[in-house]
Design a protein around this motif. Structure first.
Motif, short mmCIF file in Angstrom:
data_model
loop_
_atom_site.label_atom_id
_atom_site.label_comp_id
_atom_site.label_asym_id
_atom_site.label_seq_id
_atom_site.Cartn_x
_atom_site.Cartn_y
_atom_site.Cartn_z
N GLU A 132 10.18 6.30 -1.85
CA GLU A 132 9.26 5.80 -0.85
C GLU A 132 7.81 5.85 -1.31
O GLU A 132 6.98 5.04 -0.92
CB GLU A 132 9.41 6.61 0.45
CG GLU A 132 10.77 6.45 1.09
CD GLU A 132 10.99 7.46 2.21
OE1 GLU A 132 11.68 7.11 3.17
OE2 GLU A 132 10.47 8.59 2.11
N PHE A 133 7.50 6.82 -2.17
CA PHE A 133 6.15 6.98 -2.68
C PHE A 133 6.21 7.74 -3.98
O PHE A 133 7.17 8.47 -4.25
CB PHE A 133 5.25 7.72 -1.67
CG PHE A 133 5.80 9.06 -1.24
CD1 PHE A 133 5.51 10.22 -1.94
CD2 PHE A 133 6.65 9.15 -0.14
CE1 PHE A 133 6.02 11.44 -1.55
CE2 PHE A 133 7.17 10.38 0.26
CZ PHE A 133 6.85 11.52 -0.45
N ASP A 134 5.21 7.56 -4.83
CA ASP A 134 5.20 8.24 -6.12
C ASP A 134 4.05 9.22 -6.26
O ASP A 134 3.83 9.75 -7.34
CB ASP A 134 5.16 7.22 -7.27
CG ASP A 134 3.93 6.33 -7.22
OD1 ASP A 134 3.11 6.48 -6.30
OD2 ASP A 134 3.78 5.48 -8.12
N ARG A 135 3.33 9.51 -5.17
CA ARG A 135 2.26 10.50 -5.22
C ARG A 135 2.15 11.15 -3.85
O ARG A 135 2.11 10.46 -2.83
CB ARG A 135 0.93 9.85 -5.59
CG ARG A 135 -0.18 10.86 -5.92
CD ARG A 135 -1.38 10.16 -6.54
NE ARG A 135 -2.36 11.11 -7.02
CZ ARG A 135 -3.65 11.13 -6.65
NH1 ARG A 135 -4.10 10.26 -5.77
NH2 ARG A 135 -4.49 12.01 -7.16
N LYS B 178 -8.02 15.89 7.42
CA LYS B 178 -6.76 15.88 6.71
C LYS B 178 -6.63 14.58 5.92
O LYS B 178 -6.93 13.50 6.44
CB LYS B 178 -5.58 16.01 7.68
CG LYS B 178 -4.23 16.21 7.00
CD LYS B 178 -3.15 16.52 8.02
CE LYS B 178 -1.82 16.81 7.35
NZ LYS B 178 -0.77 17.16 8.34
N GLY B 179 -6.21 14.68 4.66
CA GLY B 179 -6.04 13.50 3.81
C GLY B 179 -4.62 12.98 3.83
O GLY B 179 -3.66 13.73 4.06
N PHE B 180 -4.48 11.68 3.58
CA PHE B 180 -3.17 11.04 3.59
C PHE B 180 -3.04 10.12 2.38
O PHE B 180 -4.00 9.44 2.00
CB PHE B 180 -2.98 10.20 4.86
CG PHE B 180 -2.91 11.01 6.13
CD1 PHE B 180 -1.69 11.44 6.63
CD2 PHE B 180 -4.07 11.37 6.81
CE1 PHE B 180 -1.63 12.19 7.79
CE2 PHE B 180 -4.01 12.13 7.97
CZ PHE B 180 -2.79 12.54 8.46
N PHE B 181 -1.82 10.12 1.79
CA PHE B 181 -1.46 9.11 0.80
C PHE B 181 -0.58 8.08 1.50
O PHE B 181 0.29 8.44 2.29
CB PHE B 181 -0.70 9.72 -0.38
CG PHE B 181 -1.53 10.66 -1.19
CD1 PHE B 181 -2.52 10.19 -2.02
CD2 PHE B 181 -1.32 12.03 -1.13
CE1 PHE B 181 -3.30 11.04 -2.77
CE2 PHE B 181 -2.09 12.91 -1.88
CZ PHE B 181 -3.08 12.42 -2.71
N ASP B 182 -0.79 6.81 1.20
CA ASP B 182 -0.03 5.75 1.86
C ASP B 182 1.46 5.95 1.66
O ASP B 182 1.93 6.19 0.53
CB ASP B 182 -0.44 4.38 1.30
CG ASP B 182 -1.83 3.98 1.77
OD1 ASP B 182 -2.37 4.62 2.69
OD2 ASP B 182 -2.39 3.02 1.19
N ASN B 183 2.23 5.89 2.77
CA ASN B 183 3.69 5.97 2.81
C ASN B 183 4.25 7.37 2.53
O ASN B 183 5.44 7.59 2.61
CB ASN B 183 4.34 4.99 1.81
CG ASN B 183 3.95 3.57 2.10
OD1 ASN B 183 3.90 3.16 3.25
ND2 ASN B 183 3.67 2.80 1.05
N ALA B 184 3.39 8.35 2.18
CA ALA B 184 3.87 9.68 1.83
C ALA B 184 4.04 10.54 3.08
O ALA B 184 3.50 10.25 4.16
CB ALA B 184 2.90 10.37 0.87
#
Length: 540
Positions: free
Chosen positions: A31-34, A163-169
């Protein structure tokens, strides 16, 4: 600019999209790579091979597994390897890299406004987006350079969540908090003292002391000698201020400090402070240090616009030579970060006088081989103006894996580790100071001597045990194996390392005895290597 005031609805994060990150051959995806540690990946399989067995390695050295889910507990870059258990497939493996990172505090810029209002701008480039929580019910989502404004209902200490977010993570990155005291009204500070001093011919600096400062308020410093000019516009974190190379005529002047409200585009000013200028002499080497970076050697200097720094450089064992002239901090593009460099710096003012001289060098290392994968390291401490003790450490490895050890002596030995890369590794050192500043050394290139394991004997008797001469530890699948009799006759040659030699020559089992092997293989860096040795063929 986006503007949110008295937000009463908790804004939901965008729903996770169906986007997938695919492996190099497209046989599986995640779903995500990071994402943040601990990071869980779930594999979706896309290959057309039906019900065949699919197994996975989730990182180097891991056990093979059928599970399509794995959680990474530590930060790092990991390679997922899929192996398909079906005949007739030319390449049974497929790979995908993922990265697990430690949570970092998102970067934002907060500015205070009048009437308990604040402005928040995202300056973060680590995350794809971030959420700012003003209260338990009021929040907004920002991407880089987006701004939100909010009015608190009460004064006093307020806590903002970020709070930080990575797309799709997964939403597992840590939350961080900022304490803020919103102001009923912005108040301009009073100027306690001020002077403008000529530091060299027709060059002037402004020195000011004010009675208060708020680190989240936008200040503007204005100078008036018949017509006002702006000297500074931004944040302040101290009441003692210095502004160099200002536009000034040798005559009476007046100063004021303005506080600016970005939410309402309004301002308030302090009373004027009027005075005359005097002279000043100040060393430009109070923050001198040097460190290797990706571009060369960075040298930190005070910024001067009233003179120059003459930079003299030497390589270890040679004499100083004039290298360049600078007016402040710079990076010396040395070309190779492996050599040891030293610097002598003359400060020459605009009157062409050498006022100050200083020397600096980064932490430095030198490494000499003591044996297979063992090196003797000599450490040279950094020379700079930092009046703090440093913690020194040595590293060996590459950008993906490193072994770090404390430095307790100027000379010591280190043993290279296979997990840190092959065949090329780097030996470096760092010096970290109490303030948090870390200086980096040159990078000495060393070789990890990769050794392929070949059994000392095998028994090709068909009992299913040790029937072939197998090779273990090849860094890639590109390898040629040659087998010779002890008289030098070539009896076997293959560029397919698997399954190995079955002990036959021209369809007949070879004689029992000692044989010689020669393995010509390619490393992950594309370097061709050779290993030779002997083994025994035993009939029983």
């Amino acid at each position: 600019m986006h503007r949110w005031i008295h937000i009463s609805l908790l804004l939901a994060m965008p729903a996770l999209a169906d986007a997938q990150v695919f492996s190099s051959k497209g046989r599986f995806s995640v779903e995500f790579d990071r994402g943040c540690t601990p990071m869980t990946v779930n594999i979706t399989e896309h290959d057309p091979y039906g019900t065949v067995t699919r197994q996975y390695y989730y990182f180097e050295g891991a056990s093979i597994t059928n599970s399509q889910t794995h959680t990474y507990q530590n930060e790092g870059v990991y390679q997922i390897v899929q192996l398909i258990g079906a005949d007739g497939i030319g390449d049974k493996s497929d790979t995908l890299y993922v990265e697990s990172v430690e949570s970092q505090k998102p970067q934002i810029e907060i500015k205070k406004c009048n009437a308990l209002e604040i402005s928040v701008t995202s300056t973060d480039t680590f995350y794809d987006s971030l959420r700012v929580y003003f209260t338990s019910n009021d929040s907004t989502t920002l991407r880089t350079n987006e701004t939100g404004e909010f009015i608190f209902s009460t004064s006093g200490n307020q806590t903002i969540g970020i709070k930080g977010f990575f797309d799709n993570a997964d939403e597992i990155c840590s939350s961080y908090f900022e304490e803020i005291v919103p102001l009923p009204s912005l108040q301009a500070p009073n100027i306690l003292s001020a002077s403008i001093k000529e530091t060299c011919k027709d060059q002037f600096s402004l020195y000011m002391e004010i009675d208060q400062v708020d680190t989240l308020t936008n200040y503007r410093i204005n100078l008036d000698q018949g017509s006002p000019i702006n000297v500074y516009d931004g944040f302040l974190n101290t009441t003692s201020l210095v502004f160099a190379d200002i536009s000034f005529q040798k005559q009476a002047y007046c100063l004021n400090v303005e506080v600016y409200d970005p939410c309402n585009a309004s301002s308030d000013s302090s009373p004027n402070y009027c005075s005359e200028s005097t002279d000043l002499s100040l060393s430009p080497f109070e923050t001198l240090y040097s460190t290797y970076d990706s571009s060369g050697i960075y040298i930190n200097l005070d910024e001067v616009n009233i003179g120059t720094f003459q930079i003299y450089r030497r390589i270890d064992g040679e004499e100083f030579e004039l290298d360049s002239e600078q007016t402040g901090s710079f990076t010396d593009n040395i070309g190779s970060n492996g050599r040891k460099y030293f610097y002598k710096i003359d400060y020459v003012d605009s009157c062409n006088q050498v006022l100050y001289v200083a020397e600096t060098n980064p932490p430095l290392v030198e490494a000499n081989s003591e044996g297979t994968n063992t090196y003797r390291v000599t450490f040279t401490p950094a020379v700079n103006s930092i009046n703090e003790a440093s913690t020194n450490e040595v590293q060996s490895g590459n950008s993906f894996s490193q072994t770090t050890s404390p430095i307790t002596d100027s000379e010591f030995s280190i043993q290279l580790d296979a997990k840190d890369g092959s065949p090329r590794q780097f030996i470096t050192a760092t010096s970290t100071y109490e303030s948090g500043l870390t200086l980096k050394s040159n990078a000495v290139t060393v070789r990890y001597e990769l050794v392929i394991y070949v059994p000392t004997a095998f028994t090709p008797n068909g009992d299913g045990l040790n029937d072939t001469l197998e090779l273990f530890g090849l860094p890639t699948e590109i390898a040629t194996t040659n087998i010779y009799t002890r008289w030098g006759k070539l009896i076997y040659s293959s560029d397919q390392p698997i399954p190995g030699w079955d002990g036959t020559y021209n369809g007949t089992l070879a004689d029992e005895g000692t044989y010689l092997y020669e393995i010509i293989f390619e490393t992950a860096d594309g370097e061709k290597r050779m290993q030779k040795g002997t083994f025994a063929l035993i009939k029983k």
